[in-house]
Write a protein that holds these residues in place. Structure first.
Motif: not given
Length: 159
Positions: A59, A62, A86, A101, A103, A118
């Motif tokens: 995690r 990532g 993540v 994931t 973002c 990631a």
């Protein structure tokens, strides 16, 4: 087919100029799977792996990778990410870990590559930590699941 934006009129690679683009809220979701033996997954889930908490390390890896995407992939912009999530979850099949994931940012360009990076680095970190006990692991199904924001709007992968 649309024109490739990372090539100039001479066909040479270039970084896209996003200076004139409007700042909007953008987000992207990606996923990947790493398949392994049931014994390896049990070791991870039961906290018996000699290298420690595999999912926690993956995690963190990532998240760190998303923040460094511009250092890894040529022509990617350095982005001011506002959120990176993540999630790693043991697969229902008892022989895989599913990685998701997310973002986010407010900016002039999308975050798809950060979400994909990631997911891939989280999967590779699981592989790295477990390769001593299971060299036959397979990273697969890396894909963009959804993106929101920007000129192209909302896009979602079909299942």
């Amino acid at each position: 087919m649309s024109k490739l934006t990372h090539l100039n009129d001479k066909g040479e690679a270039r970084m896209v100029d996003v200076t004139a683009k409007v700042v909007t809220e953008r987000e992207a979701r990606a996923e990947a799977t790493i398949s392994m033996s049931a014994k390896t997954l049990a070791m991870i889930v039961d906290g018996q792996h000699p290298k420690g908490d595999v999912l926690a390390v993956a995690r963190i890896a990532g998240i760190m990778a998303a923040k460094r995407t511009h250092d890894l992939i040529p022509l990617c912009h350095a982005l001011n990410l506002t959120s990176v999530k993540v999630e790693l979850e043991p697969g229902a099949d008892g022989m895989s870990v599913h990685i998701r994931t997310l973002c986010k940012l407010s900016g002039q360009t999308g975050v798809e590559m950060e979400a994909l990076t990631a997911a891939s680095i989280a999967a590779l970190t699981v592989y790295d930590m477990c390769k001593a006990v299971d060299k036959a692991m397979v990273v697969s199904k890396l894909r963009l699941v959804e993106k929101k924001g920007g000129r192209s709007g909302h896009w979602q992968a079909s299942t």
